[in-house]
Design a protein around this motif. Structure first.
Motif, PDB file in Angstrom:
ATOM      1  N   TYR A  65      21.296  71.403  -0.763  1.00 51.96           N
ATOM      2  CA  TYR A  65      21.674  70.927   0.573  1.00 51.96           C
ATOM      3  C   TYR A  65      21.416  69.425   0.661  1.00 51.96           C
ATOM      4  O   TYR A  65      20.393  68.923   0.189  1.00 51.96           O
ATOM      5  CB  TYR A  65      20.863  71.671   1.642  1.00 51.96           C
ATOM      6  N   ARG A  66      22.355  68.716   1.262  1.00 56.33           N
ATOM      7  CA  ARG A  66      22.273  67.255   1.405  1.00 56.33           C
ATOM      8  C   ARG A  66      22.530  66.885   2.862  1.00 56.33           C
ATOM      9  O   ARG A  66      23.610  67.153   3.387  1.00 56.33           O
ATOM     10  CB  ARG A  66      23.312  66.589   0.513  1.00 56.33           C
ATOM     11  N   PRO A  67      21.584  66.271   3.557  1.00 62.37           N
ATOM     12  CA  PRO A  67      21.806  65.934   4.964  1.00 62.37           C
ATOM     13  C   PRO A  67      22.885  64.872   5.152  1.00 62.37           C
ATOM     14  O   PRO A  67      23.108  64.037   4.269  1.00 62.37           O
ATOM     15  CB  PRO A  67      20.436  65.436   5.441  1.00 62.37           C
ATOM     16  N   GLN A  68      23.534  64.899   6.299  1.00 58.02           N
ATOM     17  CA  GLN A  68      24.602  63.944   6.583  1.00 58.02           C
ATOM     18  C   GLN A  68      24.103  62.506   6.523  1.00 58.02           C
ATOM     19  O   GLN A  68      24.832  61.598   6.115  1.00 58.02           O
ATOM     20  CB  GLN A  68      25.215  64.234   7.954  1.00 58.02           C
ATOM     21  N   ARG A  69      22.857  62.287   6.892  1.00 58.78           N
ATOM     22  CA  ARG A  69      22.334  60.916   6.856  1.00 58.78           C
ATOM     23  C   ARG A  69      22.321  60.363   5.423  1.00 58.78           C
ATOM     24  O   ARG A  69      22.463  59.159   5.218  1.00 58.78           O
ATOM     25  CB  ARG A  69      20.933  60.860   7.469  1.00 58.78           C
ATOM     26  N   ALA A  70      22.144  61.250   4.438  1.00 60.20           N
ATOM     27  CA  ALA A  70      22.206  60.810   3.041  1.00 60.20           C
ATOM     28  C   ALA A  70      23.632  60.419   2.672  1.00 60.20           C
ATOM     29  O   ALA A  70      23.850  59.411   1.989  1.00 60.20           O
ATOM     30  CB  ALA A  70      21.706  61.925   2.125  1.00 60.20           C
ATOM     31  N   VAL A  71      24.603  61.197   3.124  1.00 63.49           N
ATOM     32  CA  VAL A  71      26.006  60.872   2.881  1.00 63.49           C
ATOM     33  C   VAL A  71      26.345  59.533   3.531  1.00 63.49           C
ATOM     34  O   VAL A  71      27.042  58.697   2.942  1.00 63.49           O
ATOM     35  CB  VAL A  71      26.917  61.995   3.412  1.00 63.49           C
ATOM     36  N   ASP A  72      25.861  59.321   4.751  1.00 60.48           N
ATOM     37  CA  ASP A  72      26.094  58.048   5.435  1.00 60.48           C
ATOM     38  C   ASP A  72      25.503  56.888   4.640  1.00 60.48           C
ATOM     39  O   ASP A  72      26.084  55.790   4.593  1.00 60.48           O
ATOM     40  CB  ASP A  72      25.478  58.082   6.838  1.00 60.48           C
ATOM     41  N   ARG A  73      24.362  57.125   4.012  1.00 62.77           N
ATOM     42  CA  ARG A  73      23.752  56.081   3.187  1.00 62.77           C
ATOM     43  C   ARG A  73      24.624  55.760   1.977  1.00 62.77           C
ATOM     44  O   ARG A  73      24.775  54.596   1.596  1.00 62.77           O
ATOM     45  CB  ARG A  73      22.351  56.520   2.745  1.00 62.77           C
ATOM     46  N   PHE A  74      25.219  56.790   1.375  1.00 64.02           N
ATOM     47  CA  PHE A  74      26.115  56.559   0.243  1.00 64.02           C
ATOM     48  C   PHE A  74      27.293  55.688   0.665  1.00 64.02           C
ATOM     49  O   PHE A  74      27.721  54.798  -0.075  1.00 64.02           O
ATOM     50  CB  PHE A  74      26.634  57.884  -0.301  1.00 64.02           C
ATOM     51  N   VAL A  75      27.822  55.962   1.850  1.00 63.06           N
ATOM     52  CA  VAL A  75      28.955  55.178   2.349  1.00 63.06           C
ATOM     53  C   VAL A  75      28.542  53.721   2.537  1.00 63.06           C
ATOM     54  O   VAL A  75      29.247  52.791   2.115  1.00 63.06           O
ATOM     55  CB  VAL A  75      29.485  55.766   3.663  1.00 63.06           C
ATOM     56  N   ALA A  76      27.394  53.489   3.170  1.00 57.91           N
ATOM     57  CA  ALA A  76      26.911  52.123   3.381  1.00 57.91           C
ATOM     58  C   ALA A  76      26.657  51.420   2.050  1.00 57.91           C
ATOM     59  O   ALA A  76      26.987  50.238   1.878  1.00 57.91           O
ATOM     60  CB  ALA A  76      25.642  52.152   4.223  1.00 57.91           C
ATOM     61  N   TRP A  77      26.065  52.143   1.092  1.00 57.58           N
ATOM     62  CA  TRP A  77      25.807  51.570  -0.232  1.00 57.58           C
ATOM     63  C   TRP A  77      27.100  51.138  -0.907  1.00 57.58           C
ATOM     64  O   TRP A  77      27.158  50.075  -1.531  1.00 57.58           O
ATOM     65  CB  TRP A  77      25.075  52.602  -1.090  1.00 57.58           C
ATOM     66  N   SER A  78      28.145  51.938  -0.775  1.00 55.10           N
ATOM     67  CA  SER A  78      29.409  51.619  -1.447  1.00 55.10           C
ATOM     68  C   SER A  78      30.034  50.339  -0.919  1.00 55.10           C
ATOM     69  O   SER A  78      30.829  49.706  -1.608  1.00 55.10           O
ATOM     70  CB  SER A  78      30.396  52.785  -1.286  1.00 55.10           C
ATOM     71  N   ARG A  79      29.680  49.952   0.291  1.00 58.48           N
ATOM     72  CA  ARG A  79      30.239  48.739   0.898  1.00 58.48           C
ATOM     73  C   ARG A  79      29.435  47.491   0.562  1.00 58.48           C
ATOM     74  O   ARG A  79      29.854  46.376   0.889  1.00 58.48           O
ATOM     75  CB  ARG A  79      30.310  48.905   2.416  1.00 58.48           C
ATOM     76  N   ASP A  80      28.278  47.674  -0.065  1.00 62.49           N
ATOM     77  CA  ASP A  80      27.430  46.544  -0.428  1.00 62.49           C
ATOM     78  C   ASP A  80      27.810  46.094  -1.836  1.00 62.49           C
ATOM     79  O   ASP A  80      27.268  46.566  -2.832  1.00 62.49           O
ATOM     80  CB  ASP A  80      25.959  46.966  -0.358  1.00 62.49           C
ATOM     81  N   SER A  81      28.730  45.179  -1.922  1.00 62.49           N
ATOM     82  CA  SER A  81      29.260  44.765  -3.223  1.00 62.49           C
ATOM     83  C   SER A  81      28.216  44.081  -4.091  1.00 62.49           C
ATOM     84  O   SER A  81      28.353  44.019  -5.313  1.00 62.49           O
ATOM     85  CB  SER A  81      30.462  43.835  -3.036  1.00 62.49           C
ATOM     86  N   GLY A  82      27.154  43.575  -3.484  1.00 69.34           N
ATOM     87  CA  GLY A  82      26.147  42.864  -4.247  1.00 69.34           C
ATOM     88  C   GLY A  82      25.140  43.758  -4.937  1.00 69.34           C
ATOM     89  O   GLY A  82      24.422  43.319  -5.837  1.00 69.34           O
ATOM     90  N   ASP A  83      25.061  45.018  -4.530  1.00 76.55           N
ATOM     91  CA  ASP A  83      24.086  45.938  -5.110  1.00 76.55           C
ATOM     92  C   ASP A  83      24.730  46.723  -6.244  1.00 76.55           C
ATOM     93  O   ASP A  83      25.445  47.695  -6.024  1.00 76.55           O
ATOM     94  CB  ASP A  83      23.562  46.896  -4.028  1.00 76.55           C
ATOM     95  N   ARG A  84      24.453  46.301  -7.469  1.00 80.71           N
ATOM     96  CA  ARG A  84      24.982  46.981  -8.648  1.00 80.71           C
ATOM     97  C   ARG A  84      23.846  47.383  -9.589  1.00 80.71           C
ATOM     98  O   ARG A  84      24.014  47.427 -10.807  1.00 80.71           O
ATOM     99  CB  ARG A  84      25.987  46.081  -9.361  1.00 80.71           C
ATOM    100  N   THR A  85      22.718  47.688  -9.000  1.00 81.08           N
ATOM    101  CA  THR A  85      21.508  47.960  -9.765  1.00 81.08           C
ATOM    102  C   THR A  85      21.712  49.019 -10.837  1.00 81.08           C
ATOM    103  O   THR A  85      21.231  48.877 -11.969  1.00 81.08           O
ATOM    104  CB  THR A  85      20.379  48.398  -8.809  1.00 81.08           C
ATOM    105  N   MET A  86      22.423  50.095 -10.503  1.00 82.87           N
ATOM    106  CA  MET A  86      22.542  51.243 -11.399  1.00 82.87           C
ATOM    107  C   MET A  86      23.921  51.352 -12.042  1.00 82.87           C
ATOM    108  O   MET A  86      24.261  52.390 -12.623  1.00 82.87           O
ATOM    109  CB  MET A  86      22.218  52.526 -10.634  1.00 82.87           C
ATOM    110  N   LYS A  87      24.702  50.302 -11.977  1.00 82.31           N
ATOM    111  CA  LYS A  87      26.068  50.358 -12.491  1.00 82.31           C
ATOM    112  C   LYS A  87      26.119  50.722 -13.974  1.00 82.31           C
ATOM    113  O   LYS A  87      26.955  51.527 -14.404  1.00 82.31           O
ATOM    114  CB  LYS A  87      26.761  49.007 -12.276  1.00 82.31           C
ATOM    115  N   ALA A  88      25.233  50.161 -14.767  1.00 83.50           N
ATOM    116  CA  ALA A  88      25.296  50.366 -16.217  1.00 83.50           C
ATOM    117  C   ALA A  88      25.183  51.829 -16.601  1.00 83.50           C
ATOM    118  O   ALA A  88      25.707  52.244 -17.638  1.00 83.50           O
ATOM    119  CB  ALA A  88      24.191  49.565 -16.897  1.00 83.50           C
ATOM    120  N   GLU A  89      24.520  52.629 -15.770  1.00 83.09           N
ATOM    121  CA  GLU A  89      24.399  54.059 -16.086  1.00 83.09           C
ATOM    122  C   GLU A  89      25.449  54.904 -15.400  1.00 83.09           C
ATOM    123  O   GLU A  89      26.097  55.736 -16.043  1.00 83.09           O
ATOM    124  CB  GLU A  89      23.016  54.588 -15.701  1.00 83.09           C
TER     125      GLU A  89
END
Length: 286
Positions: free
Chosen positions: A124-148
């Motif tokens: 189970y995944r709460p909606q607030r976590a999904v909302d966080r994924f959406v916000a993260w995807s819009r932050d073009s500067g955060d590529r911390t985990m891209k290599a994996e």
């Protein structure tokens, strides 16, 4: 000439059933109450009328149904594509609807007889976590985990390619991400933020060690190689994916072509409802 009608439908001449000021007040109050009730219902509905946030689903802790299933709840740790613990994950705990948990128990019984075990990454995944994924995807500067997790995909295209969505079946409580491990399974080592990352589709020996049998990619690999039937995945990895798929389908789950690890219990109790209670022991039924 008939008597004049009042604003609330009575007569001004004292005919039968005249509407008094008290009657008119009661009518207005009843109408106001109905309006408020309608607004309250609308607040729980999405754009297409689908409920998005019922207050409390009936979820169970998977460990209370089958304590032998290994849990590696990635979003409760920084080892996920955001690089941080995800909001809503207050504990590394798998919560599911009871029918889905019982179905996983049946799969586990089948596997343990052969010397293997299920390992769940997310339930189970709460909606607030999904909302966080959406916000993260819009932050073009955060590529911390891209290599994996998304080495060949530009972050701005994760929505277009379907890797991230504004709603997830996980929020309905009957969807699970999982793999198979050989017993006895070594414990998964702790991910150290900032450590060198290996591509999620690198050879198994080079990927982050999580004891999974060879599935061709790691979990949450935003790449077409993670598609269940991607032609580049051959041999043992291809056979292992199909083995997991057959086991889950036999127990009543349905997978998706894009993610070998993702399955939803077909007879889910909440097919149209997306919940937002946190992942914590307090959210489980006792």
């Amino acid at each position: 000439m008939s008597p004049a009608r009042t604003a609330e439908g009575g007569t001004a001449s004292g005919a039968a059933h005249p509407v008094t000021l008290r009657d008119a007040y009661r009518v207005r109050m009843r109408r106001a109450a109905l309006t408020l009730c309608g607004l309250a219902v609308a607040a729980l509905l999405g754009p297409a009328g689908t409920a998005v946030a019922a207050p409390r689903p009936r979820l169970v802790a998977l460990s209370s149904v089958d304590s032998t299933i290994i849990q590696d709840i990635r979003y409760a740790t920084p080892h996920n594509f955001t690089g941080r613990v995800v909001p809503g994950y207050q504990a590394p705990l798998c919560l599911l609807t009871a029918p889905a948990a019982r179905a996983l128990h049946r799969v586990q019984q089948n596997l343990t007889r052969r010397g293997y075990s299920l390992k769940v990454y997310d339930c189970y995944r709460p909606q607030r976590a999904v909302d966080r994924f959406v916000a993260w995807s819009r932050d073009s500067g955060d590529r911390t985990m891209k290599a994996e997790f998304y080495p060949e995909v530009d972050k701005s295209r994760l929505f277009d390619k379907g890797y991230i969505a504004r709603r997830s079946g996980h929020s309905r409580g009957s969807t699970v991400d999982l793999t198979i491990v050989k017993l006895p399974a070594p414990p998964t080592r702790t991910y150290r933020p900032g450590e060198p990352l290996a591509s999620c589709y690198a050879p198994r020996a080079q990927r982050f060690p999580d004891a999974s049998i060879d599935m061709g990619t790691g979990f949450d690999c935003f790449d077409e190689r993670a598609h269940t039937l991607d032609p580049r995945i051959t041999g043992t990895a291809h056979a292992d994916r199909l083995w997991l798929k057959r086991l889950m389908e036999k127990a009543g789950f349905t997978g998706i072509p894009e993610e070998w690890w993702h399955f939803t219990y077909r007879r889910e109790p909440y097919p149209d409802t997306y919940f937002d209670v946190p992942v914590s022991p307090a959210s489980a039924m006792t």
